[in-house]
Motif scaffolding. Structure first.
Motif, PDB file in Angstrom:
ATOM      1  N   PHE A   1       0.813  -1.213   0.000  1.00 40.62           N
ATOM      2  CA  PHE A   1       0.000   0.000   0.000  1.00 40.62           C
ATOM      3  C   PHE A   1       0.852   1.270   0.000  1.00 40.62           C
ATOM      4  O   PHE A   1       0.823   2.056   0.957  1.00 40.62           O
ATOM      5  N   PRO A   2       1.631   1.509  -1.035  1.00 40.87           N
ATOM      6  CA  PRO A   2       2.465   2.716  -1.036  1.00 40.87           C
ATOM      7  C   PRO A   2       1.651   3.989  -1.276  1.00 40.87           C
ATOM      8  O   PRO A   2       0.752   4.012  -2.105  1.00 40.87           O
ATOM      9  N   LEU A   3       1.978   5.036  -0.525  1.00 41.65           N
ATOM     10  CA  LEU A   3       1.403   6.352  -0.792  1.00 41.65           C
ATOM     11  C   LEU A   3       2.182   7.024  -1.920  1.00 41.65           C
ATOM     12  O   LEU A   3       1.647   7.826  -2.676  1.00 41.65           O
ATOM     13  N   TYR A   4       3.446   6.688  -2.004  1.00 31.14           N
ATOM     14  CA  TYR A   4       4.252   7.071  -3.166  1.00 31.14           C
ATOM     15  C   TYR A   4       3.858   6.128  -4.304  1.00 31.14           C
ATOM     16  O   TYR A   4       3.732   4.922  -4.090  1.00 31.14           O
ATOM     17  N   PRO A   5       3.640   6.599  -5.506  1.00 31.92           N
ATOM     18  CA  PRO A   5       3.088   5.743  -6.562  1.00 31.92           C
ATOM     19  C   PRO A   5       3.883   4.459  -6.800  1.00 31.92           C
ATOM     20  O   PRO A   5       5.116   4.469  -6.814  1.00 31.92           O
ATOM     21  N   SER A   6       3.158   3.370  -6.978  1.00 29.58           N
ATOM     22  CA  SER A   6       3.777   2.086  -7.305  1.00 29.58           C
ATOM     23  C   SER A   6       4.371   2.158  -8.710  1.00 29.58           C
ATOM     24  O   SER A   6       4.175   3.128  -9.442  1.00 29.58           O
ATOM     25  N   GLN A   7       5.057   1.103  -9.087  1.00 36.11           N
ATOM     26  CA  GLN A   7       5.733   1.110 -10.390  1.00 36.11           C
ATOM     27  C   GLN A   7       4.753   1.181 -11.560  1.00 36.11           C
ATOM     28  O   GLN A   7       5.140   1.542 -12.670  1.00 36.11           O
ATOM     29  N   ASN A   8       3.481   0.856 -11.322  1.00 39.01           N
ATOM     30  CA  ASN A   8       2.496   1.007 -12.394  1.00 39.01           C
ATOM     31  C   ASN A   8       1.490   2.129 -12.106  1.00 39.01           C
ATOM     32  O   ASN A   8       0.409   2.174 -12.682  1.00 39.01           O
ATOM     33  N   GLY A   9       1.866   3.042 -11.197  1.00 40.42           N
ATOM     34  CA  GLY A   9       1.092   4.263 -11.031  1.00 40.42           C
ATOM     35  C   GLY A   9      -0.106   4.190 -10.123  1.00 40.42           C
ATOM     36  O   GLY A   9      -1.124   4.835 -10.392  1.00 40.42           O
ATOM     37  N   LEU A  10      -0.026   3.436  -9.016  1.00 35.81           N
ATOM     38  CA  LEU A  10      -1.123   3.373  -8.050  1.00 35.81           C
ATOM     39  C   LEU A  10      -0.712   4.040  -6.744  1.00 35.81           C
ATOM     40  O   LEU A  10       0.398   3.828  -6.247  1.00 35.81           O
ATOM     41  N   ILE A  11      -1.602   4.850  -6.193  1.00 35.47           N
ATOM     42  CA  ILE A  11      -1.431   5.441  -4.871  1.00 35.47           C
ATOM     43  C   ILE A  11      -2.503   4.844  -3.964  1.00 35.47           C
ATOM     44  O   ILE A  11      -3.678   4.797  -4.333  1.00 35.47           O
ATOM     45  N   PHE A  12      -2.102   4.385  -2.772  1.00 37.84           N
ATOM     46  CA  PHE A  12      -3.046   3.731  -1.862  1.00 37.84           C
ATOM     47  C   PHE A  12      -3.297   4.608  -0.637  1.00 37.84           C
ATOM     48  O   PHE A  12      -2.358   5.110  -0.003  1.00 37.84           O
ATOM     49  N   VAL A  13      -4.575   4.772  -0.291  1.00 29.85           N
ATOM     50  CA  VAL A  13      -4.946   5.532   0.909  1.00 29.85           C
ATOM     51  C   VAL A  13      -6.020   4.765   1.672  1.00 29.85           C
ATOM     52  O   VAL A  13      -6.897   4.141   1.070  1.00 29.85           O
ATOM     53  N   PRO A  14      -5.953   4.790   3.014  1.00 34.35           N
ATOM     54  CA  PRO A  14      -6.998   4.111   3.787  1.00 34.35           C
ATOM     55  C   PRO A  14      -8.292   4.912   3.769  1.00 34.35           C
ATOM     56  O   PRO A  14      -8.274   6.141   3.866  1.00 34.35           O
ATOM     57  N   LEU A  15      -9.406   4.218   3.633  1.00 31.46           N
ATOM     58  CA  LEU A  15     -10.713   4.844   3.802  1.00 31.46           C
ATOM     59  C   LEU A  15     -11.059   4.797   5.281  1.00 31.46           C
ATOM     60  O   LEU A  15     -11.021   3.737   5.906  1.00 31.46           O
ATOM     61  N   SER A  16     -11.356   5.948   5.860  1.00 31.31           N
ATOM     62  CA  SER A  16     -11.655   6.022   7.284  1.00 31.31           C
ATOM     63  C   SER A  16     -13.158   5.986   7.505  1.00 31.31           C
ATOM     64  O   SER A  16     -13.894   6.832   6.981  1.00 31.31           O
ATOM     65  N   PHE A  17     -13.615   5.018   8.297  1.00 31.16           N
ATOM     66  CA  PHE A  17     -15.026   4.949   8.637  1.00 31.16           C
ATOM     67  C   PHE A  17     -15.397   5.977   9.709  1.00 31.16           C
ATOM     68  O   PHE A  17     -16.560   6.107  10.078  1.00 31.16           O
ATOM     69  N   GLU A  18     -14.397   6.711  10.220  1.00 29.77           N
ATOM     70  CA  GLU A  18     -14.657   7.770  11.196  1.00 29.77           C
ATOM     71  C   GLU A  18     -15.040   9.080  10.504  1.00 29.77           C
ATOM     72  O   GLU A  18     -15.458  10.031  11.169  1.00 29.77           O
ATOM     73  N   LEU A  19     -14.865   9.153   9.209  1.00 30.60           N
ATOM     74  CA  LEU A  19     -15.171  10.347   8.434  1.00 30.60           C
ATOM     75  C   LEU A  19     -16.278  10.036   7.438  1.00 30.60           C
ATOM     76  O   LEU A  19     -16.481   8.867   7.085  1.00 30.60           O
ATOM     77  N   PRO A  20     -16.981  11.055   6.956  1.00 29.04           N
ATOM     78  CA  PRO A  20     -17.984  10.810   5.911  1.00 29.04           C
ATOM     79  C   PRO A  20     -17.318  10.162   4.696  1.00 29.04           C
ATOM     80  O   PRO A  20     -16.319  10.664   4.177  1.00 29.04           O
ATOM     81  N   LEU A  21     -17.859   9.037   4.261  1.00 25.81           N
ATOM     82  CA  LEU A  21     -17.235   8.315   3.146  1.00 25.81           C
ATOM     83  C   LEU A  21     -17.447   9.008   1.811  1.00 25.81           C
ATOM     84  O   LEU A  21     -16.617   8.888   0.911  1.00 25.81           O
ATOM     85  N   ALA A  22     -18.546   9.719   1.666  1.00 26.36           N
ATOM     86  CA  ALA A  22     -18.878  10.315   0.368  1.00 26.36           C
ATOM     87  C   ALA A  22     -17.745  11.198  -0.141  1.00 26.36           C
ATOM     88  O   ALA A  22     -17.333  11.108  -1.304  1.00 26.36           O
ATOM     89  N   SER A  23     -17.201  12.058   0.734  1.00 23.24           N
ATOM     90  CA  SER A  23     -16.135  12.964   0.301  1.00 23.24           C
ATOM     91  C   SER A  23     -14.856  12.200  -0.021  1.00 23.24           C
ATOM     92  O   SER A  23     -14.102  12.573  -0.929  1.00 23.24           O
ATOM     93  N   GLN A  24     -14.586  11.117   0.717  1.00 24.23           N
ATOM     94  CA  GLN A  24     -13.389  10.317   0.439  1.00 24.23           C
ATOM     95  C   GLN A  24     -13.513   9.585  -0.894  1.00 24.23           C
ATOM     96  O   GLN A  24     -12.564   9.528  -1.676  1.00 24.23           O
ATOM     97  N   LEU A  25     -14.681   9.041  -1.154  1.00 22.95           N
ATOM     98  CA  LEU A  25     -14.875   8.260  -2.373  1.00 22.95           C
ATOM     99  C   LEU A  25     -14.868   9.140  -3.620  1.00 22.95           C
ATOM    100  O   LEU A  25     -14.623   8.640  -4.725  1.00 22.95           O
ATOM    101  N   GLN A  26     -15.103  10.422  -3.440  1.00 24.86           N
ATOM    102  CA  GLN A  26     -14.993  11.334  -4.577  1.00 24.86           C
ATOM    103  C   GLN A  26     -13.551  11.492  -5.040  1.00 24.86           C
ATOM    104  O   GLN A  26     -13.294  11.841  -6.188  1.00 24.86           O
ATOM    105  N   GLU A  27     -12.604  11.232  -4.136  1.00 24.04           N
ATOM    106  CA  GLU A  27     -11.191  11.423  -4.451  1.00 24.04           C
ATOM    107  C   GLU A  27     -10.529  10.185  -5.036  1.00 24.04           C
ATOM    108  O   GLU A  27      -9.499  10.276  -5.697  1.00 24.04           O
ATOM    109  N   VAL A  28     -11.083   8.994  -4.768  1.00 25.72           N
ATOM    110  CA  VAL A  28     -10.412   7.761  -5.196  1.00 25.72           C
ATOM    111  C   VAL A  28     -11.003   7.256  -6.511  1.00 25.72           C
ATOM    112  O   VAL A  28     -12.135   7.573  -6.873  1.00 25.72           O
TER     113      VAL A  28
END
Length: 499
Positions: free
Chosen positions: A182-209
């Motif tokens: 789960f690298p936050l720095y992009p993987s070798q094929n261009g993926l950035i991984f971030v945890p989805l927090s159930f403590e925050l509204p999911l709608a705003s997080q899912l708009q970013e991923v």
């Protein structure tokens, strides 16, 4: 694919320490700080903790211990000298890296100098915020990683970079993250991984991923065993996962790995059995037979009725007894090995249950992992043959938890098994089964277990599960396959939507 410049993140000490306990003899971390530090250890970012030189040694020492000296660097921010608020190390980073500074205190002069050297500033939990329009203000510490990921993606300015939001229990997340999954720095094929927090509204997080990666089975609260398990009937999920499910119902074209309906058959051992039975056509002349174990579903352990059912199903002792619910609830892995009909009396395995033939397999089990288009396997020591288990059972059923207390063969038993039977695995047959399972299940990442029956040489698939840890596969092979599988799933989904 990755950024051309490394990414540096400096965390101000104010961000990590609980302000409520300021001045206390024993400092404490603010809520969310421990999870943040844990995730940053495996982010592939250059991370440092910054604190003033005058900070008491008890506090700075606490921070060093909490963050783990082996994982982070430490720098002190000197008192202002002339017009320079940054030390030489921070100035050097500004010339060679993409740099971010996160703090919960407002210092307009410091912010100005940071920005003059191309640092991005993130201010967290400031009620009045900062008047500097170039500073990114966020309300909670839990928002920092997704905010940082969004800024990194903008910094790269590449449309091919994809952000993957993942939702997993901390223990499972850690298992994957410490392997670099789960690298936050992009993987070798261009993926950035971030945890989805159930403590925050999911709608705003899912708009970013761009992609949701989840372990749905870890978020199950309960399953009604009296329902025919068919998603979502009879299944209760955590509030956070329920919100993800509602989001996917509203946006069915969004990329999720994997769709809930594709995973739901793996919650039910009866449905797993029906899936595996369809693979038996793979057997052909000159190749071992591939099959599911002979099985029977029962709703009670009544002796007279059960004896009749066993005869009709052509099942004989010993039998392994498993709950019909395959995962997601506390007792899904509580099982028993039963050697005679009388042992069903007061058996503690949850009902309804699946009775399966116990297959002597020389204490050797083959764990197969399907990761996108790649198939990997490993060999592990398993349960001894039935006669060895019976001799130690004391005329009682052998009860165990398959995840915690599985009875594994001793070295002496393994040597005895090797001398008695030398049937080997036909990898080609099993890899064909893996491809058919991938097509029929519509899953990106799953695993299954195979044993080779002594005597007949039958290849029997005894378990099927979603998103296993595939920890037996070397990281150098597993991680690229994992990232490629996620990217291919996204591109396949996107292609279908466009057509």
């Amino acid at each position: 694919m990755a950024t051309e410049r490394p990414v540096r993140l400096v965390l101000d000490a104010s961000l990590l320490l609980d302000p409520v306990g300021a001045g206390a003899p024993v400092p404490t971390l603010r809520p969310g700080a421990e999870a943040l530090l844990r995730r940053l250890r495996h982010s592939n970012l250059g991370v440092a903790i910054c604190h003033p030189e005058e900070m008491p040694t008890t506090v700075s020492g606490f921070l060093e211990m909490a963050a783990d000296l082996n994982s982070f660097g430490y720098i002190s921010l000197p008192a202002p000298t002339g017009n320079h608020l940054l030390n030489e190390l921070m100035l050097e980073w500004s010339r060679t890296s993409s740099c971010f500074y996160a703090t919960s205190t407002v210092d307009e002069d410091l912010f100005s100098e940071l920005q003059s050297h191309n640092w991005k500033v993130i201010a967290v939990d400031n009620e009045c915020g900062t008047k500097d329009s170039g500073v990114v203000n966020i309300g909670k510490l839990q928002e920092l990683l997704i905010t940082l990921a969004t800024l990194i993606k903008k910094e790269i300015a590449s449309s091919s970079i994809l952000m993957v939001g993942y939702a997993m229990k901390p223990s499972r997340e850690e298992d994957f993250a410490k392997r670099g999954a789960f690298p936050l720095y992009p993987s070798q094929n261009g993926l950035i991984f971030v945890p989805l927090s159930f403590e925050l509204p999911l709608a705003s997080q899912l708009q970013e991923v761009d992609i949701i990666l989840h372990k749905m089975t870890d978020e199950i609260i309960s399953i009604d065993p009296n329902c025919s398990i068919s998603f979502p009937r009879g299944i209760s999920f955590s509030a956070g996962m329920s919100e993800v499910i509602r989001f996917m119902e509203e946006y069915p074209d969004f990329c999720i790995i994997d769709p809930f309906k594709n995973i739901s058959p793996l919650l039910d051992r009866l449905q797993i059995q029906e899936i595996l039975v369809r693979l038996q056509e793979l057997g052909s002349e000159g190749r071992p037979k591939l099959r599911a174990p002979h099985s029977l579903k029962v709703i009670n352990f009544s002796g007279s009725e059960l004896q009749k059912q066993l005869a009709e199903a052509n099942l004989s002792f010993p039998l392994i007894v498993k709950p019909q619910v395959a995962c997601g609830v506390a007792d899904a892995h509580n099982m028993a090995l039963v050697f005679q009909i009388e042992e069903f009396s007061n058996l503690s395995v949850p009902l309804p249950a699946i009775l399966q033939e116990y297959i002597d397999h020389g204490s050797k089990i083959y764990k197969f992992y399907v990761i996108g288009d790649k198939v990997f396997h490993a060999v592990k020591t398993s349960m001894p043959n039935a006669n060895l288990l019976k001799s130690s059972s004391g005329d009682e059923p052998l009860t165990f938890n398959s995840l915690k207390t599985l009875p594994v063969a001793t070295k002496e038993q393994l040597l005895l098994n090797r001398a008695q039977d030398n049937k080997s695995l036909n990898i080609g047959v099993v890899e064909e089964a893996a491809k058919l399972l991938k097509e029929s299940l519509g899953l990106t990442i799953f695993g299954f277990d195979v044993v080779v029956q002594e005597g007949s040489g039958d290849h029997v698939i005894v378990d099927l599960n979603y998103l296993p840890s595939f920890k037996e596969v070397p990281d150098s092979e597993a991680m690229p396959a994992f990232w490629d599988a996620i990217r291919q799933s996204y591109e396949s989904k996107k292609g279908k939507v466009q057509t």
